[in-house]
Design a protein around this motif. Structure first.
Motif, PDB file in Angstrom:
ATOM      1  N   GLU A  30      -7.246   4.031  -1.866  1.00  0.00           N
ATOM      2  CA  GLU A  30      -5.935   3.455  -1.593  1.00  0.00           C
ATOM      3  C   GLU A  30      -5.219   3.084  -2.885  1.00  0.00           C
ATOM      4  O   GLU A  30      -5.859   2.729  -3.886  1.00  0.00           O
ATOM      5  CB  GLU A  30      -6.067   2.214  -0.705  1.00  0.00           C
ATOM      6  CG  GLU A  30      -6.600   2.498   0.681  1.00  0.00           C
ATOM      7  CD  GLU A  30      -6.623   1.252   1.547  1.00  0.00           C
ATOM      8  OE1 GLU A  30      -6.476   0.133   0.985  1.00  0.00           O
ATOM      9  OE2 GLU A  30      -6.795   1.380   2.778  1.00  0.00           O
ATOM     10  N   ASN A  35       1.879   5.237   0.210  1.00  0.00           N
ATOM     11  CA  ASN A  35       1.458   6.527   0.758  1.00  0.00           C
ATOM     12  C   ASN A  35       1.793   7.635  -0.231  1.00  0.00           C
ATOM     13  O   ASN A  35       2.417   7.391  -1.270  1.00  0.00           O
ATOM     14  CB  ASN A  35       2.093   6.774   2.129  1.00  0.00           C
ATOM     15  CG  ASN A  35       3.620   6.776   2.087  1.00  0.00           C
ATOM     16  OD1 ASN A  35       4.225   7.267   1.137  1.00  0.00           O
ATOM     17  ND2 ASN A  35       4.243   6.216   3.121  1.00  0.00           N
ATOM     18  N   ARG A  36       1.442   8.865   0.108  1.00  0.00           N
ATOM     19  CA  ARG A  36       1.620   9.966  -0.845  1.00  0.00           C
ATOM     20  C   ARG A  36       3.092  10.199  -1.179  1.00  0.00           C
ATOM     21  O   ARG A  36       3.451  10.455  -2.336  1.00  0.00           O
ATOM     22  CB  ARG A  36       0.998  11.258  -0.301  1.00  0.00           C
ATOM     23  CG  ARG A  36       0.960  12.385  -1.341  1.00  0.00           C
ATOM     24  CD  ARG A  36       0.414  13.672  -0.760  1.00  0.00           C
ATOM     25  NE  ARG A  36       0.194  14.665  -1.799  1.00  0.00           N
ATOM     26  CZ  ARG A  36       1.149  15.437  -2.328  1.00  0.00           C
ATOM     27  NH1 ARG A  36       2.417  15.300  -1.914  1.00  0.00           N
ATOM     28  NH2 ARG A  36       0.863  16.331  -3.264  1.00  0.00           N
ATOM     29  N   LEU A  77      -6.778  10.446  -3.027  1.00  0.00           N
ATOM     30  CA  LEU A  77      -6.518  10.368  -1.587  1.00  0.00           C
ATOM     31  C   LEU A  77      -7.587  11.112  -0.798  1.00  0.00           C
ATOM     32  O   LEU A  77      -8.035  10.651   0.264  1.00  0.00           O
ATOM     33  CB  LEU A  77      -5.131  10.940  -1.270  1.00  0.00           C
ATOM     34  CG  LEU A  77      -3.930  10.100  -1.737  1.00  0.00           C
ATOM     35  CD1 LEU A  77      -2.632  10.871  -1.519  1.00  0.00           C
ATOM     36  CD2 LEU A  77      -3.883   8.766  -1.010  1.00  0.00           C
ATOM     37  N   LYS A 124       0.849  -1.174   0.000  1.00  0.00           N
ATOM     38  CA  LYS A 124       0.000   0.000   0.000  1.00  0.00           C
ATOM     39  C   LYS A 124       0.894   1.237   0.000  1.00  0.00           C
ATOM     40  O   LYS A 124       1.750   1.391   0.862  1.00  0.00           O
ATOM     41  CB  LYS A 124      -0.914   0.001   1.224  1.00  0.00           C
ATOM     42  CG  LYS A 124      -1.841   1.214   1.290  1.00  0.00           C
ATOM     43  CD  LYS A 124      -2.698   1.170   2.547  1.00  0.00           C
ATOM     44  CE  LYS A 124      -3.512   2.453   2.687  1.00  0.00           C
ATOM     45  NZ  LYS A 124      -4.315   2.451   3.938  1.00  0.00           N
TER      46      LYS A 124
END
Length: 482
Positions: free
Chosen positions: A43, A5-6, A38, A3
């Motif tokens: 996700e 993240n930004r 987001l 997964k």
């Protein structure tokens, strides 16, 4: 699967922008799409091909068009057209799914670039699909046929297209990707110079043999190198070159650029002034201003075809030896996909290389977690007979590794084919959990299903006492066959 993240996504898109070499759309546009997803609570999940089943259905979403600004006349022409509430990418995705009669499981980018790679990420996140770690170009490209898909003859259709106004079409057949390029480009030319596409729908088993595996992860490494160098005040170019083992050949600045849209393409001259004299070519100093024509249609295809078709054959023996060296030094299973990424070839080529190494006498075993070179075990080799259903497989294997034994294989006695052996090489609960997870993802059934649950396991045990503890544990579980 991972997964994202930004920050990780931004690192990926930074790397894609660098590899895009000026194409693939602006990074700021790509990050705007990411932030929209987001903000909607979506996700981003990245997966390698060895983490999905071979029948995973994958589509390739992207935008196609020209970067030159619209004229005042064009702006007025499009003002009257309404904009849809839903993103054109999602409309195109729905349309291609309607044609194939099933939802897609995952998406893959069509090229590496700050915006176009983000288009695939955005489409995946907004629809709950997986993002595949691969790419059919390895950089940005000017035409749709500039891909490994085209080189490998993977069908472009069904191909869904949707413009900014929600106007849509689905092509069920085009002569080839070059013709597909002409058709899509023509639609972009009358659609504000941009149109969204989903094409090359196929299974993971097919696409894995064609795309550049690990392209997204490689782009992330570039993005991380760039940001770390920037934060430290170091030379970002040198940091990138170290990551890619590249060479600096020219420093300069763009001093002039002109461009216009012709038939859906951006054309124009660009002048680049060298920072200093860097030598001479054919008697001319390279300190003057250089002139480039910014449209390339067939150069990439010609070069890529030569590399794709001939490059691996030229280095085949060297590559096989390098694969064997990697397996000998790894100390753990190495997947075919990981080897494919390391040596910049398809997974299928690695499978063929390993088959040839085995034929030449290399003691390589294919386990559920990858290839290993089998060595003489320092422990006692014992076999134990068991019987249980599929639901009891994880507990049985854990009972063996919990007492210090390595599960080397599983053996069944098939009534027609005789003894069938499946290498396992499981030495810990982690190994067992990874094996069970892979079985679940592939919806695979154990070999013992063929024999009513009866099977043997070959174990490498540190001593006789450890083997006795395994037998006692299996007996307590009522799975030991006696």
């Amino acid at each position: 699967m991972r997964k994202l993240n930004r920050t990780e996504i931004e690192n990926i898109l930074l790397g894609c922008t660098i590899l895009g070499t000026g194409g693939g759309g602006p990074l700021e546009n790509g990050m705007a799409l990411i932030d929209e997803a987001l903000a909607a609570g979506k996700e981003f999940v990245l997966a390698s091909f060895d983490e999905v089943s071979p029948d995973t259905y994958i589509g390739t979403p992207y935008g196609c068009g020209a970067i030159s600004p619209l004229t005042e006349e064009d702006i007025k022409k499009y003002e009257r057209l309404p904009l849809p509430e839903k993103s054109p990418y999602l409309i195109a995705m729905e349309n291609v799914e309607r044609v194939i009669g099933r939802p897609l499981d995952a998406v893959i980018s069509t090229e590496l670039g700050g915006e176009n790679t983000a288009c695939a990420f955005y489409t995946a996140a907004m629809t709950g699909r997986i993002i595949m770690d691969g790419d059919p170009a390895g950089r940005s490209v000017p035409c749709l046929q500039h891909s490994t898909y085209y080189l490998d003859g993977i069908p472009m259709c069904p191909m869904a297209v949707t413009n900014d106004f929600g106007e849509s079409a689905v092509f069920t057949h085009v002569a080839d990707d070059t013709r597909g390029e002409d058709l899509v480009r023509a639609l972009a030319a009358v659609s504000r110079n941009e149109i969204m596409v989903v094409d090359h729908v196929n299974t993971a088993a097919v696409l894995e043999k064609s795309v550049i595996l690990g392209a997204i992860s490689d782009a992330e490494k570039l993005g991380v190198a760039y940001r770390e160098a920037l934060a430290k005040g170091e030379d970002c170019v040198e940091a990138i070159l170290r990551t890619r083992k590249g060479r600096r050949v020219f420093d300069g600045s763009v001093v002039a650029a002109e461009y216009e849209t012709v038939d859906g393409y951006t054309y124009g001259p660009m002048q680049v002034k060298a920072a200093e004299t860097i030598g001479s070519v054919m008697g001319k100093e390279l300190g003057a201003t250089l002139l480039f024509l910014c449209i390339f249609r067939s150069v990439w295809y010609t070069a890529a075809k030569k590399i794709h078709r001939e490059g691996s054959a030229m280095r085949a023996e060297e590559r096989r030896q390098a694969i064997l060296n990697t397996l000998n030094s790894a100390g753990h299973p190495v997947s075919a996909s990981a080897l494919a990424r390391q040596f910049s070839v398809s997974r299928q080529i690695v499978v063929g290389d390993v088959a040839l190494l085995r034929a030449a006498g290399a003691n390589i075993s294919a386990t559920p977690r990858g290839y290993v070179v089998l060595r003489e075990s320092g422990g006692l080799i014992r076999q134990v007979a068991c019987q249980h259903d599929a639901a009891g497989m994880e507990a049985e294997l854990n009972a063996m590794v919990d007492h210090g034994c390595t599960v080397l294989d599983v053996i069944v006695d098939h009534p027609i084919y005789g003894q069938l052996t499946g290498p396992l090489q499981l030495a810990s609960r982690y190994d067992v959990s990874q094996f069970i997870a892979r079985c679940a993802r592939a919806e695979a059934r154990p070999l013992s299903d063929l024999t009513g649950g009866i099977h043997l396991h070959t174990l490498s045990c540190p001593d006789e006492a450890a083997f006795q503890r395994v037998e006692d544990a299996l007996r307590d579980m009522s799975v030991l066959l006696e």
